[in-house]
Design a protein around this motif. Structure first.
Motif, PDB file in Angstrom:
ATOM      1  N   ARG A  12      73.834  67.164  78.866  1.00 56.50           N
ATOM      2  CA  ARG A  12      72.717  67.979  79.352  1.00 56.50           C
ATOM      3  C   ARG A  12      72.663  67.958  80.867  1.00 56.50           C
ATOM      4  O   ARG A  12      73.094  67.009  81.517  1.00 56.50           O
ATOM      5  N   PRO A  15      67.623  69.268  85.656  1.00 53.69           N
ATOM      6  CA  PRO A  15      67.022  69.273  86.990  1.00 53.69           C
ATOM      7  C   PRO A  15      65.487  69.256  86.944  1.00 53.69           C
ATOM      8  O   PRO A  15      64.885  69.684  85.965  1.00 53.69           O
ATOM      9  N   SER A  16      64.903  68.746  88.012  1.00 48.85           N
ATOM     10  CA  SER A  16      63.443  68.827  88.169  1.00 48.85           C
ATOM     11  C   SER A  16      63.160  70.042  89.049  1.00 48.85           C
ATOM     12  O   SER A  16      63.666  70.090  90.166  1.00 48.85           O
ATOM     13  N   ARG A  46      67.877  71.355  80.399  1.00 53.78           N
ATOM     14  CA  ARG A  46      66.514  70.825  80.223  1.00 53.78           C
ATOM     15  C   ARG A  46      65.816  70.846  81.569  1.00 53.78           C
ATOM     16  O   ARG A  46      66.417  70.491  82.584  1.00 53.78           O
ATOM     17  N   ASP A  48      63.040  69.241  83.747  1.00 55.16           N
ATOM     18  CA  ASP A  48      62.170  68.066  83.837  1.00 55.16           C
ATOM     19  C   ASP A  48      60.935  68.436  84.658  1.00 55.16           C
ATOM     20  O   ASP A  48      60.821  68.089  85.833  1.00 55.16           O
ATOM     21  N   SER A 195      62.692  61.560  79.364  1.00 56.89           N
ATOM     22  CA  SER A 195      64.120  61.823  79.392  1.00 56.89           C
ATOM     23  C   SER A 195      64.807  61.151  78.205  1.00 56.89           C
ATOM     24  O   SER A 195      65.689  61.739  77.564  1.00 56.89           O
ATOM     25  N   ARG A 209      75.008  62.098  85.303  1.00 59.25           N
ATOM     26  CA  ARG A 209      74.014  62.417  86.329  1.00 59.25           C
ATOM     27  C   ARG A 209      74.357  61.683  87.614  1.00 59.25           C
ATOM     28  O   ARG A 209      75.328  60.934  87.669  1.00 59.25           O
TER      29      ARG A 209
HETATM   30  N1  GLU Z   1      65.264  65.258  86.449  1.00 59.83           N
HETATM   31  C1  GLU Z   1      66.086  64.131  86.817  1.00 59.83           C
HETATM   32  C2  GLU Z   1      66.671  64.400  88.193  1.00 59.83           C
HETATM   33  O1  GLU Z   1      66.763  65.554  88.587  1.00 59.83           O
HETATM   34  C3  GLU Z   1      67.175  63.986  85.794  1.00 59.83           C
HETATM   35  C4  GLU Z   1      67.914  62.714  85.836  1.00 59.83           C
HETATM   36  C5  GLU Z   1      68.720  62.624  84.552  1.00 59.83           C
HETATM   37  O2  GLU Z   1      69.670  63.405  84.442  1.00 59.83           O
HETATM   38  O3  GLU Z   1      68.364  61.825  83.701  1.00 59.83           O
HETATM   39  O4  GLU Z   1      66.981  63.473  88.903  1.00 59.83           O
END
Ligand code: GLU
Length: 476
Positions: A12, A15-16, A46, A48, A195, A209
């Motif tokens: 997956r 991104p936030s 996904r 976040d 997550s 990641r």
């Molecule tokens: N939303 C988190 C970030 O952008 C995801 C980290 C992950 O992949 O678990 O850092």
């Protein structure tokens, strides 16, 4: 080669949406994509977005657009964490029923004081466990009285170890970690927890990641286990630095896809630069199409040391791809750089003629300006050695020899030039340069035939007349 057999590989990209994607995020997206495609697995998108205050629809749309631009497509999603609250509540209840969480009433200030104390003593902060010692009736009373609280996970003292595909064996001690928060004081769940629930629920097999996620892994591992999910493999990709070895930021040239696009880099060059951030193709062959990357990529060969974004290499890739990508891809990416007011017959063809001379698409506007206005010889005069009767006679001949009203075909141009050469007895620079200058005012540019093909014969004639007038003034 893409494997065609069904695969349990599920990765997956998460991104936030609190800003536009950083190149580091896009490298993460690309590596997930390459791994999924190579293994015949699935890629999930996904979002976040549990941090409602900082997440914005504009950034979500930006993420979709950036990924689409690069050609990174998904098999499942987008899943929005903001829409999955019921699932998180259910999993929190599960942890509660297992006695693995407890409410913590410590105020932000109390925690800040703990933190400051740890810092002054030179040790890493971990929650002191104050509220763990509250009896369940004490806790219940506080909850009933409306005291604000968060939920913490009971970590314990055991060692936690895992094997990361990039970093190898990692070990952490539970006592270093301390009981960590799963929710905010308004009850909403935090990323660390959501997550894990999503990775488990969506049966993610590999969490690929950025390196910054490495310190979250021991905590998430405890949660994956506590929730009874099978534990994904992890691969943490190295940091991305600028040439001064500081974290890549705008000041190094660009740190987002948006900036690179605005500067006129084509997606093929951007992808090629991204893939080299932490991975090196075998045999050092660095110019790779997306298909080739899928075939050659090897997650286990990703480096641990920080990767440096090489803008010189990006420029090299860009010049290379501008010349070699399909006409369709070139035009799709080039047309947005055509100034809005610019309308020209056969625009596509004209832009294609310029492609070999471009280093970046943002140079296109200047070239197209050449088509709109006559060269300004007073502002940028001809080289002295060409300001003479010879050049003037050549231009006059060039006017007389023009025939049709339309654009030159390649063959017709060859004949035209040969005739000019014969009748003027000029060759080489003395023949080509005055013609080029007359049409564009520039000493460099596309091949001469392509310069001619930018104009129909009426426009050619007008430009030659304009140049002849200037030369007459110089000579006379
Ligand atoms: N939303 C988190 C970030 O952008 C995801 C980290 C992950 O992949 O678990 O850092």
């Amino acid at each position: 080669m893409t494997k065609s057999k069904p695969s349990n590989i599920r990765v997956r990209f998460a991104p936030s949406p609190t800003g536009y994607l950083h190149l580091g995020n896009l490298r993460t997206a690309l590596f997930n994509y390459l791994f999924a495609r190579q293994q015949g697995g699935s890629l999930i998108l996904r979002l976040d977005d549990t941090d409602m205050e900082r997440s914005e629809e504009e950034f979500i749309q930006g993420i979709f657009e950036d990924l689409k631009f690069l050609g990174i497509d998904f098999d499942q999603g987008p899943f929005r964490q903001s829409e999955r609250r019921a699932l998180y509540e259910e999993k929190l209840d599960l942890l509660k029923s297992k006695g693995l969480v407890y409410p913590c009433f410590c105020s932000k200030e109390t925690i800040e004081n703990f933190r400051a104390k740890a810092k002054s003593q030179g040790r890493a902060y971990r929650y002191e466990g104050t509220c763990l010692s509250l009896s369940s009736s004490e806790s219940q009373d506080k909850v009933a009285a409306g005291d604000p609280y968060i939920l913490r996970f009971k970590v314990g003292e055991d060692n936690i170890s895992f094997h990361d595909l990039v970093w190898g064996e990692k070990q952490f001690s539970g006592s270093e970690i301390g009981d960590f928060a799963l929710t905010r004081s308004d009850g909403s769940p935090l990323y660390l927890f959501t997550s894990v629930v999503d990775d488990g629920d969506l049966k993610v097999s590999h969490v690929i990641r950025g390196e910054d996620g490495l310190s979250n892994t021991p905590r998430q591992l405890l949660l994956w286990k506590a929730l009874g999910y099978s534990i994904p493999q992890t691969a943490h990709l190295p940091l991305i630095l600028g040439s001064d070895r500081k974290l890549l930021s705008k000041r190094h040239g660009a740190s987002s896809l948006r900036e690179l696009r605005r500067q006129g880099y084509v997606k093929e060059a951007i992808l090629n630069s991204l893939v080299l951030l932490g991975w090196a193709p075998p045999e050092g062959r660095e110019v790779l199409t997306l298909e080739e990357m899928i075939g050659l990529f090897n997650l286990e060969k990703v480096a641990r040391h920080a990767a440096v974004m090489d803008f010189e290499k990006l420029n090299f890739f860009n010049a290379h791809y501008l010349r070699t990508i399909s006409e369709k891809s070139f035009l799709e990416q080039a047309l947005p750089f055509v100034p809005p007011a610019f309308e020209a017959e056969g625009l596509d063809k004209k832009i294609l003629h310029l492609r070999n001379n471009l280093h970046r698409l943002d140079e296109l506007g200047d070239w197209l300006k050449v088509l709109e206005v006559f060269p300004d010889f007073h502002h940028k005069p001809w080289p002295e050695e060409l300001k003479n009767q010879e050049s003037l006679s050549l231009i006059q001949l060039a006017i007389r020899s023009l025939k049709s009203e339309s654009f030159f075909e390649e063959e017709a141009f060859k004949v035209y030039l040969k005739d000019l050469q014969k009748s003027s007895s000029l060759k080489g620079k003395k023949l080509f340069m005055p013609l080029r200058l007359a049409l564009t005012g520039q000493e460099h540019g596309p091949e001469l035939v392509k310069v001619f093909q930018l104009f129909d014969s009426v426009a050619l004639k007008e430009r030659f007349q304009h140049a002849a007038k200037y030369l007459q003034q110089c000579v006379g």
